[in-house]
Design a protein around this motif. Sequence first.
Motif, PDB file in Angstrom:
ATOM      1  N   CYS A   1      14.449   0.835   5.469  1.00  0.00           N
ATOM      2  CA  CYS A   1      13.711  -0.167   4.699  1.00  0.00           C
ATOM      3  C   CYS A   1      13.854   0.093   3.204  1.00  0.00           C
ATOM      4  O   CYS A   1      14.121  -0.820   2.420  1.00  0.00           O
ATOM      5  N   VAL A   2      13.692   1.360   2.811  1.00  0.00           N
ATOM      6  CA  VAL A   2      13.789   1.698   1.389  1.00  0.00           C
ATOM      7  C   VAL A   2      15.203   1.425   0.869  1.00  0.00           C
ATOM      8  O   VAL A   2      15.385   0.835  -0.204  1.00  0.00           O
TER       9      VAL A   2
ATOM     10  N   PRO B   1       4.128   0.841  -0.716  1.00  0.00           N
ATOM     11  CA  PRO B   1       3.709   1.580   0.482  1.00  0.00           C
ATOM     12  C   PRO B   1       2.211   1.374   0.743  1.00  0.00           C
ATOM     13  O   PRO B   1       1.435   1.210  -0.199  1.00  0.00           O
ATOM     14  N   ARG B   2       1.843   1.417   2.006  1.00  0.00           N
ATOM     15  CA  ARG B   2       0.463   1.105   2.382  1.00  0.00           C
ATOM     16  C   ARG B   2       0.076   1.786   3.685  1.00  0.00           C
ATOM     17  O   ARG B   2       0.890   1.898   4.602  1.00  0.00           O
ATOM     18  N   GLY B   3      -1.171   2.258   3.729  1.00  0.00           N
ATOM     19  CA  GLY B   3      -1.703   2.779   4.983  1.00  0.00           C
ATOM     20  C   GLY B   3      -2.620   1.749   5.610  1.00  0.00           C
ATOM     21  O   GLY B   3      -2.218   0.610   5.833  1.00  0.00           O
ATOM     22  N   ALA B   4      -3.879   2.139   5.866  1.00  0.00           N
ATOM     23  CA  ALA B   4      -4.808   1.222   6.529  1.00  0.00           C
ATOM     24  C   ALA B   4      -5.384   0.180   5.568  1.00  0.00           C
ATOM     25  O   ALA B   4      -5.930  -0.823   6.004  1.00  0.00           O
ATOM     26  N   GLY B   5      -5.271   0.430   4.275  1.00  0.00           N
ATOM     27  CA  GLY B   5      -5.813  -0.530   3.314  1.00  0.00           C
ATOM     28  C   GLY B   5      -7.275  -0.315   2.980  1.00  0.00           C
ATOM     29  O   GLY B   5      -7.957  -1.235   2.542  1.00  0.00           O
ATOM     30  N   SER B   6      -7.740   0.915   3.140  1.00  0.00           N
ATOM     31  CA  SER B   6      -9.142   1.205   2.823  1.00  0.00           C
ATOM     32  C   SER B   6      -9.340   1.576   1.358  1.00  0.00           C
ATOM     33  O   SER B   6     -10.452   1.890   0.937  1.00  0.00           O
ATOM     34  N   GLY B   7      -8.286   1.541   0.588  1.00  0.00           N
ATOM     35  CA  GLY B   7      -8.342   1.948  -0.817  1.00  0.00           C
ATOM     36  C   GLY B   7      -9.294   1.107  -1.637  1.00  0.00           C
ATOM     37  O   GLY B   7      -9.699   0.010  -1.235  1.00  0.00           O
ATOM     38  N   LEU B   8      -9.645   1.615  -2.811  1.00  0.00           N
ATOM     39  CA  LEU B   8     -10.644   0.941  -3.643  1.00  0.00           C
ATOM     40  C   LEU B   8     -10.148   0.736  -5.070  1.00  0.00           C
ATOM     41  O   LEU B   8     -10.938   0.699  -6.018  1.00  0.00           O
ATOM     42  N   THR B   9      -8.821   0.632  -5.237  1.00  0.00           N
ATOM     43  CA  THR B   9      -8.262   0.398  -6.574  1.00  0.00           C
ATOM     44  C   THR B   9      -7.123  -0.616  -6.570  1.00  0.00           C
ATOM     45  O   THR B   9      -6.495  -0.837  -7.592  1.00  0.00           O
ATOM     46  N   GLY B  10      -6.821  -1.187  -5.415  1.00  0.00           N
ATOM     47  CA  GLY B  10      -5.685  -2.104  -5.344  1.00  0.00           C
ATOM     48  C   GLY B  10      -4.336  -1.408  -5.398  1.00  0.00           C
ATOM     49  O   GLY B  10      -3.305  -2.066  -5.556  1.00  0.00           O
ATOM     50  N   ALA B  11      -4.318  -0.077  -5.262  1.00  0.00           N
ATOM     51  CA  ALA B  11      -3.051   0.656  -5.360  1.00  0.00           C
ATOM     52  C   ALA B  11      -2.046   0.193  -4.302  1.00  0.00           C
ATOM     53  O   ALA B  11      -0.846   0.201  -4.544  1.00  0.00           O
ATOM     54  N   ALA B  12      -2.550  -0.229  -3.144  1.00  0.00           N
ATOM     55  CA  ALA B  12      -1.651  -0.679  -2.080  1.00  0.00           C
ATOM     56  C   ALA B  12      -1.541  -2.204  -2.043  1.00  0.00           C
ATOM     57  O   ALA B  12      -0.976  -2.754  -1.095  1.00  0.00           O
ATOM     58  N   ASN B  13      -2.062  -2.875  -3.063  1.00  0.00           N
ATOM     59  CA  ASN B  13      -1.976  -4.335  -3.066  1.00  0.00           C
ATOM     60  C   ASN B  13      -0.551  -4.813  -3.292  1.00  0.00           C
ATOM     61  O   ASN B  13       0.190  -4.245  -4.106  1.00  0.00           O
ATOM     62  N   ALA B  14      -0.194  -5.878  -2.576  1.00  0.00           N
ATOM     63  CA  ALA B  14       1.143  -6.461  -2.730  1.00  0.00           C
ATOM     64  C   ALA B  14       1.328  -7.025  -4.125  1.00  0.00           C
ATOM     65  O   ALA B  14       0.366  -7.395  -4.797  1.00  0.00           O
TER      66      ALA B  14
ATOM     67  N   LEU C   1       5.405  -1.868   2.739  1.00  0.00           N
ATOM     68  CA  LEU C   1       5.876  -0.926   3.757  1.00  0.00           C
ATOM     69  C   LEU C   1       4.660  -0.220   4.353  1.00  0.00           C
ATOM     70  O   LEU C   1       4.057   0.636   3.713  1.00  0.00           O
ATOM     71  N   VAL C   2       4.305  -0.610   5.563  1.00  0.00           N
ATOM     72  CA  VAL C   2       3.096  -0.096   6.204  1.00  0.00           C
ATOM     73  C   VAL C   2       3.467   1.097   7.092  1.00  0.00           C
ATOM     74  O   VAL C   2       4.383   1.008   7.903  1.00  0.00           O
ATOM     75  N   THR C   3       2.748   2.195   6.909  1.00  0.00           N
ATOM     76  CA  THR C   3       3.125   3.414   7.649  1.00  0.00           C
ATOM     77  C   THR C   3       2.240   3.672   8.874  1.00  0.00           C
ATOM     78  O   THR C   3       2.315   4.743   9.471  1.00  0.00           O
ATOM     79  N   THR C   4       1.432   2.685   9.265  1.00  0.00           N
ATOM     80  CA  THR C   4       0.469   2.946  10.351  1.00  0.00           C
ATOM     81  C   THR C   4       1.114   3.174  11.712  1.00  0.00           C
ATOM     82  O   THR C   4       0.477   3.710  12.613  1.00  0.00           O
ATOM     83  N   LYS C   5       2.374   2.733  11.876  1.00  0.00           N
ATOM     84  CA  LYS C   5       3.014   2.966  13.181  1.00  0.00           C
ATOM     85  C   LYS C   5       3.587   4.376  13.309  1.00  0.00           C
ATOM     86  O   LYS C   5       3.981   4.788  14.407  1.00  0.00           O
ATOM     87  N   LEU C   6       3.704   5.078  12.208  1.00  0.00           N
ATOM     88  CA  LEU C   6       4.078   6.500  12.293  1.00  0.00           C
ATOM     89  C   LEU C   6       2.785   7.256  12.565  1.00  0.00           C
ATOM     90  O   LEU C   6       2.184   7.846  11.656  1.00  0.00           O
ATOM     91  N   ASP C   7       2.349   7.234  13.806  1.00  0.00           N
ATOM     92  CA  ASP C   7       0.984   7.663  14.102  1.00  0.00           C
ATOM     93  C   ASP C   7       0.927   8.825  15.091  1.00  0.00           C
ATOM     94  O   ASP C   7       0.032   8.915  15.917  1.00  0.00           O
ATOM     95  N   GLU C   8       1.889   9.726  14.960  1.00  0.00           N
ATOM     96  CA  GLU C   8       1.931  10.846  15.889  1.00  0.00           C
ATOM     97  C   GLU C   8       1.389  12.130  15.247  1.00  0.00           C
ATOM     98  O   GLU C   8       1.704  12.425  14.089  1.00  0.00           O
ATOM     99  N   ILE C   9       0.595  12.845  15.996  1.00  0.00           N
ATOM    100  CA  ILE C   9       0.271  14.225  15.615  1.00  0.00           C
ATOM    101  C   ILE C   9       1.393  15.068  16.207  1.00  0.00           C
ATOM    102  O   ILE C   9       1.459  15.277  17.413  1.00  0.00           O
TER     103      ILE C   9
END
Lengths: 474, 474
Positions: A56-57, A69-82, A89-97
């Motif tokens: 993708c990159v 780049p973006r995770g769940a979108g719980s941020g409070l500054t718009g840092a992950a805003n489009a 680029l959402v990283t939530t599917k890379l969800d393995e421990i």
Amino acid sequence: MSSELLNRLRAEVGGESVITDEDIMGSYSRDMMPIAPYGKPLAVVMPADVEGVQACVRACADACVPVVPRGAGSGLTGAANAIDGCVVLVTTKLDEIVEIDAANRLAVVQPGVVNLDFRDAVSKHGLFYPPDPSSYDWCTIGGNLATNAGGLCCVKYGVTTDSVLGLEVVLADGSLLRTGRRTVKGVAGYDLAKLFIGSEGTLGVITQATVSLRPLPQAPATLVAGFPTTAAAGDAVARIVGEGLVPSLMEIMDAGSIRASEDYLRTDLGTGDDTQALLLCQSDSGGEVARREMEALEQMCRDAGAGMTYSTDDLAEGNMLLHARRVVLTALELYGTWLTDDVAVPRTRIAELMTGCARIGEEVGLRVAVVGHAGDGNMHPTIVYDPSSEDETARAHRAFDDILSVGLSLGGTVTGEHGIGKIKQAWLEREIGPVGMWVHRQIKGALDPHNLFNPNSMFAVHGEHGPEGDNAGE
Amino acid sequence: MSSELLNRLRAEVGGESVITDEDIMGSYSRDMMPIAPYGKPLAVVMPADVEGVQACVRACADACVPVVPRGAGSGLTGAANAIDGCVVLVTTKLDEIVEIDAANRLAVVQPGVVNLDFRDAVSKHGLFYPPDPSSYDWCTIGGNLATNAGGLCCVKYGVTTDSVLGLEVVLADGSLLRTGRRTVKGVAGYDLAKLFIGSEGTLGVITQATVSLRPLPQAPATLVAGFPTTAAAGDAVARIVGEGLVPSLMEIMDAGSIRASEDYLRTDLGTGDDTQALLLCQSDSGGEVARREMEALEQMCRDAGAGMTYSTDDLAEGNMLLHARRVVLTALELYGTWLTDDVAVPRTRIAELMTGCARIGEEVGLRVAVVGHAGDGNMHPTIVYDPSSEDETARAHRAFDDILSVGLSLGGTVTGEHGIGKIKQAWLEREIGPVGMWVHRQIKGALDPHNLFNPNSMFAVHGEHGPEGDNAGE
């Protein structure tokens, strides 16, 4: 041109991972900060593995299309805003421990794992991952890393960066940086992991982290203390810090926060009507030590003028009391939309900050409730307003800025744990000065020369000048 | 040209601060690592204030003369060693403790303050500055920052970077960067302070640090345990870590270290002749908790096969036992010159590393004594040799490298706390791979474009390629 990129993304990352549906894209276009600007992405891409992130990159770099780049979108500054025309680029599917190495007290985790799931998984091994931002039940480790998230536990155990040993990061040309280590100590080269942590998606995409874990602490004992004035509560914090006590949690709520919480929970916290501030402390030292700590904390609160104190070593009751603190922001929605600020001040200045917030609330004619991590001076004054009213919105913005001014004037910082994102750029410059800005731009230019990642978030890449002057802010 | 620079330095920094006497310069030309290369400086400059540092840097930048920053010279990698024609910029005259803010548990300190003096000064306020490298009675805070120094306390309290809130740094054009904060938390922009910490003088000259302090811990209780085999001692460490115990100190000595210490101190440590490894643990938790911790530690040592254990809560006796550990390197000078290595491995692999070191010692026919910070897996295998013998020197070098190989093969790092400097550059590349090297070069180029600071220390600035491949080392 755009369709060429979309075709390449579908071919290389997988068709099901490339979303162009406008409604779905809308839900990936902004975070939880109401006043942060956001745009309309070209696509939302959700790779399932590191190779997908690299593909993708690379595709976006070739097409000169910015990547947010973006995770769940719980941020409070718009840092992950489009931004318009970007790829989110959402990283939530890379969800393995990937690994829990209990013997060495470390784990390897992908960015899409939810903070609480990770905490639960390691706790089964008797281990503890301290960072616990308020959104811990839905935010992801990736977002925590990108913002260097804090939380309630950090007064004793530090913030995200303090738990990280190593990172895997996809750089702007798609290459994979593995930095850091699996050992407790290590000084081979620059501390690159700590540079990427808190860089808010502007330097690369974090695809894996190796984190150190602690022994699971004892079940906490909990103390609540109600104070007749904000100053008395601030005095209690100063005494506790000054005496060298390190509670595992120390939260403060002002009168507005207490009332909101009570209204929302339809309960009486038992603080009495004349309580203007409430301090909530925990000790997780266990047994006799915890008892001694709780006694000392209670005594210091009394000495500072607490009108009521109540302590319990019952876990369920402690959790209930803590719940009253955790719901404050949600509770404030009873009265309108909230806009939460994030200033950190030296711990002796907390009362002054709270008094300042009360004054600002009166000046702008809006409810300003203060809740915060008293143990490390990180306060979240929260303004309640009606966003459909232009006038109230303007007053809320003014209050937001005035609170930052007060924080800086007390020797504080404009962000203790939320970050800069798309709402505090002028404040970053004001806090760190021109030399600091120059260093930021040089590092960004060195690692992301074409400004691919989250362009102009945190700071605009084109500054005015070199570092010829000393910091203006000093 | 050189004389022009010297004249300018004398005029702007002060004549008494510019040293060109060859004998004196000689004593500022190298650190404590015998095998590190060093050159002959043009001058040694010792500014007394930040303006002097800035003037020195600007003058050298204008004259294209490299600057090698230096503290007390206790380093063990040659990172502060002079190169031919450079200016050695010594920061030991910036030796003021600017502020101790006990109420906020922080201090502001200049780089020339000796670690022990700083620890003593803050302890008068009931406060504790944890980093305690072995040279703590003469190394300076500036050198500690430049190398991200560790020590004996870091098993519980972290290394230098974990105590730093903010830095003041003179950059390559002489401008002054103030970065970081006075608050416990803060995420305004990139974490630049942690980038400069451990950068070994390659990115700037640190002229001031704001550090966080802890409450002074309780006087420690001490436990000594002797083991019949290295493997048993390693097993004890693994059990202790696995059980979640966090002693405030946990050091290991192999048979060679024990004998050297006994020879030097002309005493018998009481371990018995068949003791092959000794573990030294402390708890500073105080009172009943410390007693419980000591009992648990003792039990785990017994379970792992300790032949003798001895514990005491007498401070003087504990210090005496600790002294036996602290003198090991000095004691090894009884037998020849020492060359100490610095590898960190996951804590479960300590016994394997020690066994590997014993094997290597046999292979090269030299004494290799192992002493180390068992609690964080950071070991210092130390080779004793005769530097006047070319053959022994070659064998010592071979052992040094072979130990690093074993460390890496166990999932470790080639340096736990000493750094890369001028002796481990090939190893840095081997450990972090081409992408990591590329990032280092980009950052160095961005902040020090003319390669003014400590050129080609830690790594050569001209690498072969961009980050096109994944890390080779993985």
